[in-house]
Enzyme design. Structure first.
Site, mmCIF file in Angstrom:
data_model
loop_
_atom_site.group_PDB
_atom_site.id
_atom_site.type_symbol
_atom_site.label_atom_id
_atom_site.label_comp_id
_atom_site.label_asym_id
_atom_site.label_seq_id
_atom_site.Cartn_x
_atom_site.Cartn_y
_atom_site.Cartn_z
ATOM 1 N N ASN A 185 32.915 35.293 27.710
ATOM 2 C CA ASN A 185 33.252 34.132 28.675
ATOM 3 C C ASN A 185 31.957 33.130 29.120
ATOM 4 O O ASN A 185 31.226 32.841 28.195
ATOM 5 C CB ASN A 185 33.824 34.878 30.515
ATOM 6 C CG ASN A 185 34.305 34.494 31.091
ATOM 7 O OD1 ASN A 185 34.165 33.237 31.457
ATOM 8 N ND2 ASN A 185 36.289 34.363 30.837
ATOM 9 N N ARG A 186 32.173 32.821 30.210
ATOM 10 C CA ARG A 186 30.957 31.605 30.433
ATOM 11 C C ARG A 186 29.890 31.540 30.689
ATOM 12 O O ARG A 186 29.771 32.462 31.569
ATOM 13 C CB ARG A 186 32.052 30.791 31.537
ATOM 14 C CG ARG A 186 33.535 29.806 30.745
ATOM 15 C CD ARG A 186 34.139 29.177 32.387
ATOM 16 N NE ARG A 186 34.966 28.805 31.407
ATOM 17 C CZ ARG A 186 36.540 29.433 30.892
ATOM 18 N NH1 ARG A 186 36.583 30.706 31.765
ATOM 19 N NH2 ARG A 186 37.206 28.830 30.798
ATOM 20 N N HIS B 27 32.694 31.942 24.922
ATOM 21 C CA HIS B 27 33.389 32.909 24.192
ATOM 22 C C HIS B 27 32.332 32.770 22.800
ATOM 23 O O HIS B 27 33.043 32.685 21.840
ATOM 24 C CB HIS B 27 34.321 32.686 24.115
ATOM 25 C CG HIS B 27 35.812 33.345 25.141
ATOM 26 N ND1 HIS B 27 35.362 33.822 25.655
ATOM 27 C CD2 HIS B 27 36.722 33.050 25.615
ATOM 28 C CE1 HIS B 27 35.867 34.189 27.212
ATOM 29 N NE2 HIS B 27 37.134 33.812 26.669
ATOM 30 N N HIS C 283 39.951 40.480 23.012
ATOM 31 C CA HIS C 283 40.735 39.467 23.717
ATOM 32 C C HIS C 283 42.376 38.723 23.649
ATOM 33 O O HIS C 283 42.629 37.901 23.630
ATOM 34 C CB HIS C 283 40.146 37.481 23.347
ATOM 35 C CG HIS C 283 40.342 36.462 24.856
ATOM 36 N ND1 HIS C 283 41.940 35.909 25.052
ATOM 37 C CD2 HIS C 283 39.670 35.976 25.321
ATOM 38 C CE1 HIS C 283 41.516 34.825 26.080
ATOM 39 N NE2 HIS C 283 40.086 35.064 25.930
ATOM 40 N N SER C 284 42.599 39.934 23.795
ATOM 41 C CA SER C 284 44.522 40.780 23.016
ATOM 42 C C SER C 284 45.301 39.882 24.141
ATOM 43 O O SER C 284 44.477 40.468 25.322
ATOM 44 C CB SER C 284 44.079 42.173 22.719
ATOM 45 O OG SER C 284 44.054 42.264 21.835
ATOM 46 N N TYR C 285 46.275 39.692 23.785
ATOM 47 C CA TYR C 285 46.537 39.458 24.651
ATOM 48 C C TYR C 285 48.228 39.954 24.955
ATOM 49 O O TYR C 285 48.821 40.191 23.847
ATOM 50 C CB TYR C 285 47.183 37.460 24.684
ATOM 51 C CG TYR C 285 46.612 36.037 24.673
ATOM 52 C CD1 TYR C 285 45.338 36.781 23.578
ATOM 53 C CD2 TYR C 285 45.951 35.301 25.920
ATOM 54 C CE1 TYR C 285 44.387 34.612 24.288
ATOM 55 C CE2 TYR C 285 46.125 34.362 26.096
ATOM 56 C CZ TYR C 285 44.737 34.448 25.517
ATOM 57 O OH TYR C 285 44.081 33.038 25.335
ATOM 58 N N ASP D 60 42.596 34.583 36.648
ATOM 59 C CA ASP D 60 41.424 34.030 35.354
ATOM 60 C C ASP D 60 40.447 34.228 36.180
ATOM 61 O O ASP D 60 39.279 33.615 36.223
ATOM 62 C CB ASP D 60 41.660 32.646 34.962
ATOM 63 C CG ASP D 60 40.836 32.380 33.974
ATOM 64 O OD1 ASP D 60 40.270 33.355 33.264
ATOM 65 O OD2 ASP D 60 40.709 31.612 33.273
ATOM 66 N N GLN E 152 38.166 41.270 33.074
ATOM 67 C CA GLN E 152 38.465 39.190 33.125
ATOM 68 C C GLN E 152 40.490 39.864 33.038
ATOM 69 O O GLN E 152 40.777 40.070 31.837
ATOM 70 C CB GLN E 152 38.006 38.793 31.624
ATOM 71 C CG GLN E 152 38.413 36.623 32.873
ATOM 72 C CD GLN E 152 37.903 36.639 33.334
ATOM 73 O OE1 GLN E 152 36.562 36.905 33.728
ATOM 74 N NE2 GLN E 152 37.490 35.357 33.533
ATOM 75 N N GLU F 89 40.046 41.698 29.640
ATOM 76 C CA GLU F 89 38.456 41.435 29.390
ATOM 77 C C GLU F 89 37.448 42.426 29.658
ATOM 78 O O GLU F 89 36.882 41.960 30.914
ATOM 79 C CB GLU F 89 38.193 39.475 28.659
ATOM 80 C CG GLU F 89 39.593 39.047 27.581
ATOM 81 C CD GLU F 89 39.284 38.007 28.342
ATOM 82 O OE1 GLU F 89 38.470 36.974 27.878
ATOM 83 O OE2 GLU F 89 40.209 37.161 28.974
HETATM 84 C C1 GLA Z 1 38.897 33.283 29.043
HETATM 85 C C2 GLA Z 1 38.589 32.751 30.182
HETATM 86 C C3 GLA Z 1 40.038 31.506 30.009
HETATM 87 C C4 GLA Z 1 40.380 31.101 28.973
HETATM 88 C C5 GLA Z 1 40.380 32.316 28.150
HETATM 89 C C6 GLA Z 1 40.425 31.342 26.395
HETATM 90 O O1 GLA Z 1 40.318 34.222 29.710
HETATM 91 O O2 GLA Z 1 38.790 33.298 31.370
HETATM 92 O O3 GLA Z 1 39.396 31.125 31.571
HETATM 93 O O4 GLA Z 1 39.477 29.997 28.290
HETATM 94 O O5 GLA Z 1 39.993 32.672 27.648
HETATM 95 O O6 GLA Z 1 42.095 29.957 26.695
#
Ligand code: GLA
Length: 374
Positions: free
Chosen positions: A104-105, A130, A201-203, A273, A310, A338
């Site tokens: 994350n940020r 990331h 970061h699995s979707y 998010d 997250q 996450e």
């Molecule tokens: C994370 C972030 C999102 C986005 C995704 C990737 O989950 O929190 O804002 O950047 O990764 O697209």
């Protein structure tokens, strides 16, 4: 049929007469997956005794596929991704990857440690996201089959990589258990004070990757609070009570139920998010979340030692990516859970610390456990 005593004895040796035989473990399959910067990359497939199967590549430590049964026992691949390495090399929003050094940020792509200001790569507007432009999701990891169901990946991130201080030796072990769990153990050590926050970061789409959006999934998150964000999706520092808001998942709620609400935080995130402050304070492995897909009956539980989660609902997916089996990934076709320390912790002394000092070991465990309701 007639056997000689010697032949019968021999059969006994082969079949293990007397002693109860454990079924032989299914061996891990290793196949070439292509090359990255001249380095060969492999795809490792692990299958458990219930036919759950996962394929993981040492490029980015990406979970390429994860097949789990529905209530009829029918397998579906529940993670978004690509059929081949090329798909991953073309660029994608971190599908299945290990994220590091910092999940994350980090605001304004900088932080101060021991009186020194470190500048990171700004790859998300003015912020760092990331791990930067070449995070752990884009490097080739060394791989070792630790056991028939365990893949150990290691990578040493050099001092100064993406702006981070210290040589950081990282190890990530994926284990597929016979209890239908994908367990991820992370560890790291440094030679200079630094910051670390690793995740995967699995979707997920429990109906199957590419099979529509995830709005019908039911979610429970064991968190009474979350960290609201500003326009850059940086936490404001507040730990806000989720109760009575659209962020409350203490009791199971359908994702789509409130996602379209005119709520300032949902508008900023383009959906969910946000980082949840898990009720279990972090440290011991504890239940964090549970997701259920009513049509297939597939369920996923998330357990973690981390203090945060997250919850991201694939808001930035826009139909421009075609994934496995030619299926197009549209907005909200996947969700992420996450496990992590909170975003921007290096600039928020009130958040749990992400500092790692030489001589200490960073360690973190997350378990994704799968089942199907009958
Ligand atoms: C994370 C972030 C999102 C986005 C995704 C990737 O989950 O929190 O804002 O950047 O990764 O697209």
């Amino acid at each position: 049929m007639h056997y000689s005593i010697a032949a019968a004895a021999m059969l006994c040796v082969l079949a293990g007469c007397g002693a109860k035989q454990e079924p032989r473990p299914i061996l891990m399959k290793k196949e070439p997956f292509g090359t990255v910067e001249g380095k060969p990359v492999e795809l490792y497939t692990i299958t458990n005794k219930n036919n759950l199967e996962t394929a993981i590549t040492n490029y980015g430590g990406i979970v390429v596929s994860l097949k789990t049964p529905d209530r009829q026992g029918k397998l579906a691949d529940v993670v978004l991704g690509f059929d081949n390495l090329d798909g991953y090399l073309k660029g994608h929003p971190y599908f299945g990857a290990i994220i590091g050094r910092y999940g994350n940020r980090i605001a304004k792509a900088k932080f101060t440690l021991g009186g020194v200001e470190y500048k990171l790569v700004a790859n998300n507007g003015e912020n760092h996201l990331h791990g930067g432009t070449k995070g752990f999701d884009k490097v080739v990891w060394s791989a070792r089959e630790k056991a028939h169901n365990q893949l150990e990946l290691s990578y040493t991130s050099k001092d100064g990589e993406e702006g981070y201080p210290g040589n950081l030796a990282v190890r990530v072990t994926y284990t597929l258990t016979d209890n239908n769990e994908l367990k991820i153990d992370y560890s790291a050590a440094t030679d200079k004070e630094t910051i670390v926050n690793l995740t995967n970061h699995s979707y997920f789409n429990l109906a199957g990757a590419g099979e529509g959006n995830i709005l019908g999934h039911e979610v429970l998150i064991r968190a009474a609070r979350f960290t609201p964000v500003d326009e850059g999706l940086i936490p404001t520092g507040e730990l806000r009570a989720a109760k009575g808001t659209v962020f409350d998942f203490i009791y199971p709620r359908i994702i789509g139920e409130r996602i379209g609400t005119n709520d300032q935080q949902l508008i900023l995130g383009k959906g969910y998010d946000h980082n949840y402050v898990l009720n279990a304070a972090g440290g011991a492995l504890a239940a964090a979340a549970r997701v259920r897909e009513p049509n297939s009956g597939r369920m996923m539980e998330v357990l973690t030692t981390e203090p945060g989660l997250q919850f991201y609902t694939g808001n930035f997916l826009d139909g421009s990516i075609t994934g496995k089996g030619g299926k197009v990934y549209r907005q909200r076709y996947g969700f992420c859970m996450e496990t992590q320390h909170f975003p921007d912790s290096p600039n928020k002394p009130e958040f749990p610390s992400v500092v790692l000092t030489p001589g200490k070991t960073y360690s973190s465990t997350t378990v994704y456990r799968f089942s199907a309701e009958q």
